[in-house]
Design a protein around this motif. Structure first.
Motif, PDB file in Angstrom:
ATOM      1  N   LEU A   8       0.818  -1.206   0.000  1.00 52.33           N
ATOM      2  CA  LEU A   8       0.000   0.000   0.000  1.00 52.33           C
ATOM      3  C   LEU A   8       0.854   1.259   0.000  1.00 52.33           C
ATOM      4  CD1 LEU A   8      -2.839  -1.050   2.433  1.00 52.33           C
ATOM      5  CD2 LEU A   8      -2.816  -1.045  -0.049  1.00 52.33           C
ATOM      6  N   ALA A   9       2.159   1.088  -0.178  1.00 53.77           N
ATOM      7  CA  ALA A   9       3.028   2.257  -0.247  1.00 53.77           C
ATOM      8  C   ALA A   9       2.637   3.086  -1.463  1.00 53.77           C
ATOM      9  CB  ALA A   9       4.481   1.812  -0.353  1.00 53.77           C
ATOM     10  N   PRO A  10       2.726   4.405  -1.355  1.00 52.84           N
ATOM     11  CA  PRO A  10       2.393   5.241  -2.511  1.00 52.84           C
ATOM     12  C   PRO A  10       3.306   4.904  -3.690  1.00 52.84           C
ATOM     13  CG  PRO A  10       2.660   6.574  -0.540  1.00 52.84           C
ATOM     14  CD  PRO A  10       3.124   5.184  -0.195  1.00 52.84           C
ATOM     15  N   SER A  11       2.766   4.998  -4.873  1.00 59.14           N
ATOM     16  CA  SER A  11       3.579   4.744  -6.050  1.00 59.14           C
ATOM     17  C   SER A  11       4.355   6.004  -6.408  1.00 59.14           C
ATOM     18  CB  SER A  11       2.699   4.328  -7.229  1.00 59.14           C
ATOM     19  OG  SER A  11       1.872   5.387  -7.609  1.00 59.14           O
ATOM     20  N   GLY A  12       5.513   5.803  -6.946  1.00 60.32           N
ATOM     21  CA  GLY A  12       6.313   6.930  -7.405  1.00 60.32           C
ATOM     22  C   GLY A  12       5.937   7.281  -8.830  1.00 60.32           C
ATOM     23  N   GLN A  13       6.402   8.411  -9.290  1.00 59.16           N
ATOM     24  CA  GLN A  13       6.096   8.847 -10.648  1.00 59.16           C
ATOM     25  C   GLN A  13       6.641   7.848 -11.656  1.00 59.16           C
ATOM     26  OE1 GLN A  13       7.555  12.723 -11.521  1.00 59.16           O
ATOM     27  NE2 GLN A  13       6.537  12.826 -13.487  1.00 59.16           N
ATOM     28  N   GLY A  14       5.800   7.450 -12.605  1.00 58.86           N
ATOM     29  CA  GLY A  14       6.230   6.552 -13.672  1.00 58.86           C
ATOM     30  C   GLY A  14       6.412   5.115 -13.254  1.00 58.86           C
ATOM     31  N   PHE A  60       1.003   9.362  -6.730  1.00 63.83           N
ATOM     32  CA  PHE A  60       1.417  10.754  -6.872  1.00 63.83           C
ATOM     33  C   PHE A  60       1.411  11.132  -8.342  1.00 63.83           C
ATOM     34  CE2 PHE A  60       3.173   9.527  -2.772  1.00 63.83           C
ATOM     35  CZ  PHE A  60       2.650  10.541  -1.995  1.00 63.83           C
ATOM     36  N   VAL A  61       0.686  12.186  -8.632  1.00 58.99           N
ATOM     37  CA  VAL A  61       0.556  12.684  -9.990  1.00 58.99           C
ATOM     38  C   VAL A  61       0.864  14.178  -9.970  1.00 58.99           C
ATOM     39  CG1 VAL A  61      -1.144  10.964 -10.692  1.00 58.99           C
ATOM     40  CG2 VAL A  61      -1.919  13.096  -9.686  1.00 58.99           C
ATOM     41  N   ARG A  62       1.050  14.736 -11.146  1.00 60.44           N
ATOM     42  CA  ARG A  62       1.291  16.177 -11.220  1.00 60.44           C
ATOM     43  C   ARG A  62       0.124  16.885 -10.536  1.00 60.44           C
ATOM     44  NH1 ARG A  62       1.904  18.500 -17.025  1.00 60.44           N
ATOM     45  NH2 ARG A  62       2.706  16.400 -17.116  1.00 60.44           N
ATOM     46  N   GLY A  63       0.435  17.721  -9.608  1.00 64.72           N
ATOM     47  CA  GLY A  63      -0.607  18.478  -8.933  1.00 64.72           C
ATOM     48  C   GLY A  63      -1.111  17.841  -7.647  1.00 64.72           C
ATOM     49  N   GLY A  64      -0.573  16.702  -7.224  1.00 67.16           N
ATOM     50  CA  GLY A  64      -1.022  16.127  -5.963  1.00 67.16           C
ATOM     51  C   GLY A  64      -1.036  14.623  -5.925  1.00 67.16           C
ATOM     52  N   VAL A  65      -2.038  14.106  -5.249  1.00 66.19           N
ATOM     53  CA  VAL A  65      -2.168  12.660  -5.078  1.00 66.19           C
ATOM     54  C   VAL A  65      -3.581  12.246  -5.485  1.00 66.19           C
ATOM     55  CG1 VAL A  65      -2.866  12.788  -2.645  1.00 66.19           C
ATOM     56  CG2 VAL A  65      -1.764  10.723  -3.497  1.00 66.19           C
ATOM     57  N   THR A  66      -3.692  11.086  -6.084  1.00 65.33           N
ATOM     58  CA  THR A  66      -4.997  10.518  -6.406  1.00 65.33           C
ATOM     59  C   THR A  66      -5.023   9.104  -5.856  1.00 65.33           C
ATOM     60  OG1 THR A  66      -6.603  10.158  -8.182  1.00 65.33           O
ATOM     61  CG2 THR A  66      -4.333   9.596  -8.678  1.00 65.33           C
ATOM     62  N   PHE A  67      -6.202   8.621  -5.523  1.00 66.14           N
ATOM     63  CA  PHE A  67      -6.360   7.269  -5.018  1.00 66.14           C
ATOM     64  C   PHE A  67      -7.080   6.460  -6.089  1.00 66.14           C
ATOM     65  CE2 PHE A  67      -5.809   9.913  -1.375  1.00 66.14           C
ATOM     66  CZ  PHE A  67      -4.982   9.160  -0.552  1.00 66.14           C
ATOM     67  N   CYS A  68      -6.524   5.307  -6.417  1.00 65.71           N
ATOM     68  CA  CYS A  68      -7.135   4.508  -7.473  1.00 65.71           C
ATOM     69  C   CYS A  68      -6.675   3.059  -7.420  1.00 65.71           C
ATOM     70  CB  CYS A  68      -6.843   5.098  -8.851  1.00 65.71           C
ATOM     71  SG  CYS A  68      -5.113   5.078  -9.306  1.00 65.71           S
ATOM     72  N   VAL A  69      -7.386   2.263  -8.199  1.00 68.29           N
ATOM     73  CA  VAL A  69      -7.057   0.862  -8.447  1.00 68.29           C
ATOM     74  C   VAL A  69      -6.658   0.774  -9.910  1.00 68.29           C
ATOM     75  CG1 VAL A  69      -8.100  -1.420  -8.726  1.00 68.29           C
ATOM     76  CG2 VAL A  69      -8.650  -0.051  -6.721  1.00 68.29           C
ATOM     77  N   VAL A  70      -5.596   0.029 -10.198  1.00 70.55           N
ATOM     78  CA  VAL A  70      -5.165  -0.194 -11.571  1.00 70.55           C
ATOM     79  C   VAL A  70      -5.232  -1.696 -11.843  1.00 70.55           C
ATOM     80  CG1 VAL A  70      -3.293   0.022 -13.241  1.00 70.55           C
ATOM     81  CG2 VAL A  70      -3.650   1.821 -11.532  1.00 70.55           C
ATOM     82  N   LEU A  71      -6.053  -2.068 -12.808  1.00 70.11           N
ATOM     83  CA  LEU A  71      -6.188  -3.473 -13.221  1.00 70.11           C
ATOM     84  C   LEU A  71      -5.796  -3.561 -14.686  1.00 70.11           C
ATOM     85  CD1 LEU A  71      -9.609  -3.648 -11.548  1.00 70.11           C
ATOM     86  CD2 LEU A  71      -7.822  -5.276 -10.962  1.00 70.11           C
TER      87      LEU A  71
END
Length: 117
Positions: A8-14, A60-71
């Motif tokens: 559940l660690a935040p993902s880094g850019q890219g 983490f995205v440009r402009g802040g943080v978003t919460f999501c699921v990626v499938l």
């Protein structure tokens, strides 16, 4: 369905790589921050018993943080997004070689319980 633990660690850019192309697509489900750690399930619309899941993570995205699921690596077709138990929340079209997006309604109850840390 086999169960595996998610980080559940935040993902880094890219840091997200998607397996898509041909008849394979992906689905991103944007959620409210309160769902961080919850697992969201999806299944082919014609086979609700064949569910797969992923945990909501901070990204983490440009402009802040978003919460999501990626499938990713989803064969193209219609998919059910599940809330609790046997209650479908929505049906989403996933097309090969593309990324479908869905926004979890703020008032909807979460999917599975949070992932243990």
């Amino acid at each position: 369905m086999s169960h595996h633990h998610h980080t559940l660690a935040p993902s880094g850019q890219g840091t997200v790589m998607l397996n898509i192309g041909g008849g394979i697509g992906a689905l991103i489900i944007y959620t409210p921050g309160r769902l961080h750690g919850h697992e969201i399930e999806v299944s082919p619309a014609g086979a609700p018993q064949d569910r797969t899941h992923a945990a909501v993570r901070a990204r983490f995205v440009r402009g802040g943080v978003t919460f999501c699921v990626v499938l990713d690596a989803l064969p193209e077709g219609r998919y059910l997004v599940w809330q609790q138990g046997d209650t479908p929340l929505a049906e989403v079209e996933v097309r090969g070689g593309t990324v479908a997006e869905f926004t979890w309604p703020a008032v909807a109850v979460p999917g599975r319980t949070p992932v243990p840390v």
